[in-house]
Design an enzyme around this catalytic site. Structure first.
Site, PDB file in Angstrom:
ATOM      1  N   GLU A  33       0.808  -1.233   0.000  1.00 36.09           N
ATOM      2  CA  GLU A  33       0.000   0.000   0.000  1.00 36.09           C
ATOM      3  C   GLU A  33       0.837   1.276   0.000  1.00 36.09           C
ATOM      4  O   GLU A  33       0.783   2.087   0.934  1.00 36.09           O
ATOM      5  CB  GLU A  33      -0.975   0.000   1.181  1.00 36.09           C
ATOM      6  CG  GLU A  33      -2.034  -1.084   1.044  1.00 36.09           C
ATOM      7  CD  GLU A  33      -3.174  -0.947   2.063  1.00 36.09           C
ATOM      8  OE1 GLU A  33      -2.971  -0.338   3.113  1.00 36.09           O
ATOM      9  OE2 GLU A  33      -4.265  -1.471   1.788  1.00 36.09           O
ATOM     10  N   GLU A  71      -6.500  -7.679  -1.406  1.00 37.81           N
ATOM     11  CA  GLU A  71      -7.051  -7.875  -0.063  1.00 37.81           C
ATOM     12  C   GLU A  71      -8.546  -7.615  -0.173  1.00 37.81           C
ATOM     13  O   GLU A  71      -8.972  -6.498  -0.414  1.00 37.81           O
ATOM     14  CB  GLU A  71      -6.426  -6.902   0.945  1.00 37.81           C
ATOM     15  CG  GLU A  71      -4.941  -7.135   1.157  1.00 37.81           C
ATOM     16  CD  GLU A  71      -4.312  -6.178   2.174  1.00 37.81           C
ATOM     17  OE1 GLU A  71      -5.051  -5.537   2.939  1.00 37.81           O
ATOM     18  OE2 GLU A  71      -3.081  -6.065   2.181  1.00 37.81           O
TER      19      GLU A  71
HETATM   20  C1  GLA Z   1      -4.383  -2.851   4.739  1.00 31.99           C
HETATM   21  C2  GLA Z   1      -3.040  -3.532   4.726  1.00 31.99           C
HETATM   22  C3  GLA Z   1      -3.031  -4.813   5.473  1.00 31.99           C
HETATM   23  C4  GLA Z   1      -3.843  -4.720   6.728  1.00 31.99           C
HETATM   24  C5  GLA Z   1      -5.249  -4.343   6.372  1.00 31.99           C
HETATM   25  C6  GLA Z   1      -6.186  -4.309   7.567  1.00 31.99           C
HETATM   26  O1  GLA Z   1      -5.115  -2.956   3.607  1.00 31.99           O
HETATM   27  O2  GLA Z   1      -2.499  -3.731   3.455  1.00 31.99           O
HETATM   28  O3  GLA Z   1      -1.693  -5.113   5.802  1.00 31.99           O
HETATM   29  O4  GLA Z   1      -3.270  -3.781   7.562  1.00 31.99           O
HETATM   30  O5  GLA Z   1      -5.224  -3.063   5.802  1.00 31.99           O
HETATM   31  O6  GLA Z   1      -5.890  -3.303   8.478  1.00 31.99           O
END
Ligand code: GLA
Ligand code: ZN
Length: 656
Positions: free
Chosen positions: A142, A297
């Site tokens: 991210e 995700e």
């Molecule tokens: C983000 C991150 C994950 C995790 C999720 C949930 O999308 O990429 O590593 O932290 O949020 O908090």
């Protein structure tokens, strides 16, 4: 097409791994994402790499036929690295140096951070090259712009400016540093835009350039990893997990080095429960490279760090996953396999919970995985093709972040008004940059683009001249690329195309103004009003009140073989639906007027067949009328009607 999960074997005793993989395999999960936060396990001290544990889980995954995606772990530099180089920590805009204990605490411009990023990436790439379990890589995690105000960033920024402007005279004159006595006589005097006595009220030109600089820092940080991965693992793909509507950096630049875009989709968290954003985010993510993407995700339960977020309704997780596929996702990776016992994210719920026992979340994910596997062969090569596009450009986001001008003008806020209305009309939308061939779109929407260059205007004019339909919104054509106001009449460079000029304007704060259309319909206008002078354009609506009562609010102008509309104000869904219905009808874009509220309608096009997805986004059942010539692939469809239960999904194929 696959269903996957984010898996953290390093959090669990090794005896459990096989049970986990067995359960995954039983649920139809064919992919795990591993290691993106595991630096301290992979390199417990400088130069001592421990990859054996990862080798073992790779071998085990391979035995279960589960593919592996590896992450470079640079979002979480280990404690030993920070202890040795305390100046790797980012410095925030108040001048505070961040400390250890969470993640993302590193400055991506720091040469030592760069060196260690290359080192761990190279060690992993060499070690795992050719491993039969590994199919691809995710860079870091991210990415955002490099949000850092350290001394190293200050020097690098000054160098960047020197390269770009060549001389201080040029910079001073382009930025207008005569304002507030800011004329620079040496490069080292140019500050980072830290918080100051009067807030973060720096020169807008400097602020824009700083955003470009820190966006590029992230792009270059990633590029170094990508080069190494490509060299050692030429048969693996490389992607990154983007964040949908996040807009602190230029996602087009970030994606350039990648094979495809992936993104992290959390429709309901403790912070935000507006599930309608996911559909726009999918369209944005697909548009970045103009091709199918992954969800890296996908939410599978309640989110939560310190507070437990709302639990998705039964069926909602499956519906979101299908919405992603319907929008062009080819693989859905759920986050995460199991709720963790330790650490910050204890309440971020996994496919299985803390107890590791398969329960309802597991069953819902397994249902989706089974359905996707059954449809995969049909859907595999299919793509999303739409006839309406909304243009996007991260510089416009920056411009509104730097100077919001009025509540409600943010780029995504503007885009969402159109997107929500179009979706409700059953019209699919692409969100794309201006530098692609726009001729394949019948209608193109330009949200307010304050930064307008002559080159951009030439493209827009050419699109309309060639027969396109363009909709332009307020605050367009205000600034040049240095974020300096144009000296000309608004909308600069587009006046002739639109047949209007802006005579005056008003920011509405939270009040509304009635707008009356040619045929007597009255709508609420809000956010902004431009008072227009027409020069050849036809008037489609006028203000009915406030300072511009009776003056034109919406106009239409023929230009070449096409037509250009100017919306001088913002409205609510009925306003957009009404004007868009006419505009789309004239442009011959098909709509579905009988689409019930709260139902998402999406198409994917295969080589010989089109697939229609109907997704009930609400918690009440709904009947959707089906056009003739469709064959149901799954879902309750009786020929003329699809009966969708709460959060139900139906998939149909168009008869060839
Ligand atoms: C983000 C991150 C994950 C995790 C999720 C949930 O999308 O990429 O590593 O932290 O949020 O908090
Ligand atoms: Zn820095």
């Amino acid at each position: 097409m696959k269903t996957g999960v984010a898996y953290y074997p390093e959090h669990w005793d090794e005896w459990r791994w096989e049970t986990d993989l067995q359960l995954m395999s039983k649920a139809g999960i064919g992919l795990v994402r591993l290691a993106e936060f595991a630096w301290s396990k992979l390199e417990p001290e400088e130069g001592r790499f421990e990859f054996e544990w990862l080798d073992r889980i790779l071998a085990l995954s391979h035995r279960f036929g589960i593919d592996v995606l590896l992450g470079t772990p640079t979002a979480t530099p280990p404690a030993w690295l920070h202890a040795k180089h305390p100046d790797l920590y980012t410095v925030d805009e108040w001048g505070h140096t961040l400390g250890f204990g969470t993640r993302f605490q590193r400055c991506l411009n720091h040469p030592v951070m760069r060196e260690h990023s290359r080192r761990i990436t190279e060690a992993m790439a060499r070690h795992f090259a050719g491993n039969p379990a590994v199919i691809g890589w995710q860079t870091d995690n991210e990415f955002t712009q490099n949000t850092c105000y350290c001394d190293g960033c200050a020097k690098a920024f000054q160098e960047w400016l020197k390269r770009k402007f060549g001389s201080l005279d040029a910079l001073n004159s382009r930025w207008g540093t005569a304002f507030w006595s800011q004329t620079y006589t040496a490069w080292h005097q140019i500050p980072l835009p830290k918080q100051a006595k009067c807030g973060n009220a720096h020169n807008p030109s400097l602020l824009l350039e700083f955003r470009r600089f820190q966006s590029q820092a992230t792009v270059e940080f990633q590029r170094e990893q990508v080069r190494i991965l490509r060299k050692h693992c030429p048969n693996n793909f490389i992607t990154h997990n983007f964040m949908g509507l996040h807009n602190s950096m230029d996602y087009y630049d970030l994606a350039e080095d990648l094979d495809f875009v992936s993104w992290d989709n959390y429709p309901i968290t403790q912070w935000d429960q507006d599930t309608s954003k996911a559909s726009l985010a999918h369209d944005v993510m697909r548009g970045i490279k103009g091709r199918n993407f992954w969800v890296m995700e996908e939410q599978c339960g309640h989110g939560g760090w310190t507070v437990v977020g709302p639990r998705p309704k039964p069926g909602q997780v499956r519906a979101w996953a299908w919405q992603a596929v319907a929008s062009g996702a080819n693989t859905i990776v759920f986050f995460r396999w199991r709720s963790c016992l330790h650490g910050t994210e204890q309440f971020w719920h996994g496919v299985v919970g803390h107890d590791g026992i398969p329960r309802r979340r597991y069953r819902e994910v397994a249902q989706f995985a089974g359905e996707l596997a059954a449809m995969a062969e049909k859907l595999d090569e299919s793509v999303v093709r739409n006839e309406v596009a909304i243009l996007d450009d991260y510089e416009q986001h920056y411009a509104f972040q730097i100077q919001p001008q009025a509540e409600g003008l943010g780029v995504w806020e503007q885009v969402r008004r159109f997107h929500v209305s179009l979706r409700a009309m059953g019209v699919g939308v692409d969100v794309v940059p201006l530098d692609i061939n726009l001729d394949r779109y019948r209608v193109v929407i330009l949200p307010g683009w304050p930064i307008m260059t002559e080159e951009a205007a030439i493209r827009l004019r050419a699109y309309v001249a060639n027969g396109g339909t363009l909709i332009v919104n307020p605050r367009t054509g205000l600034k040049n690329a240095d974020n300096v106001c144009h000296e000309d009449v608004l909308p600069v460079f587009l006046g002739e195309l639109l047949g209007v000029s802006v005579d005056d304007y008003d920011a509405l704060a939270d009040s509304c103004v009635p707008v009356i259309s040619q045929n007597g319909e009255v709508f609420n206008a809000s956010v902004w009003t431009d008072a227009l002078l027409v020069d050849g354009a036809e008037i489609l609506a006028r203000y009915q009140d406030r300072c511009f009562s009776g003056e034109p609010a919406v106009t239409k102008n023929r230009h070449g073989r096409g037509v250009a509309y100017y919306f001088g104000t913002c409205g609510e869904t009925p306003f957009y639906k009404s004007f868009l219905t006419e505009i789309l009808a004239e442009a011959k874009v098909p709509m579905k007027q009988d689409l019930p509220e709260g139902v998402g309608m999406y198409w994917r096009e295969g080589k010989n067949q089109r697939f229609l997805f109907l997704i009930n986004e609400q918690s009440a059942p709904v009947d959707v009328p089906i056009d003739a010539g469709m064959t149901p692939l799954f879902g309750e469809v009786d020929g003329k009607t699809a009966t969708l239960p709460a959060h139900g999904v139906a998939l149909l194929a168009e008869n060839g």
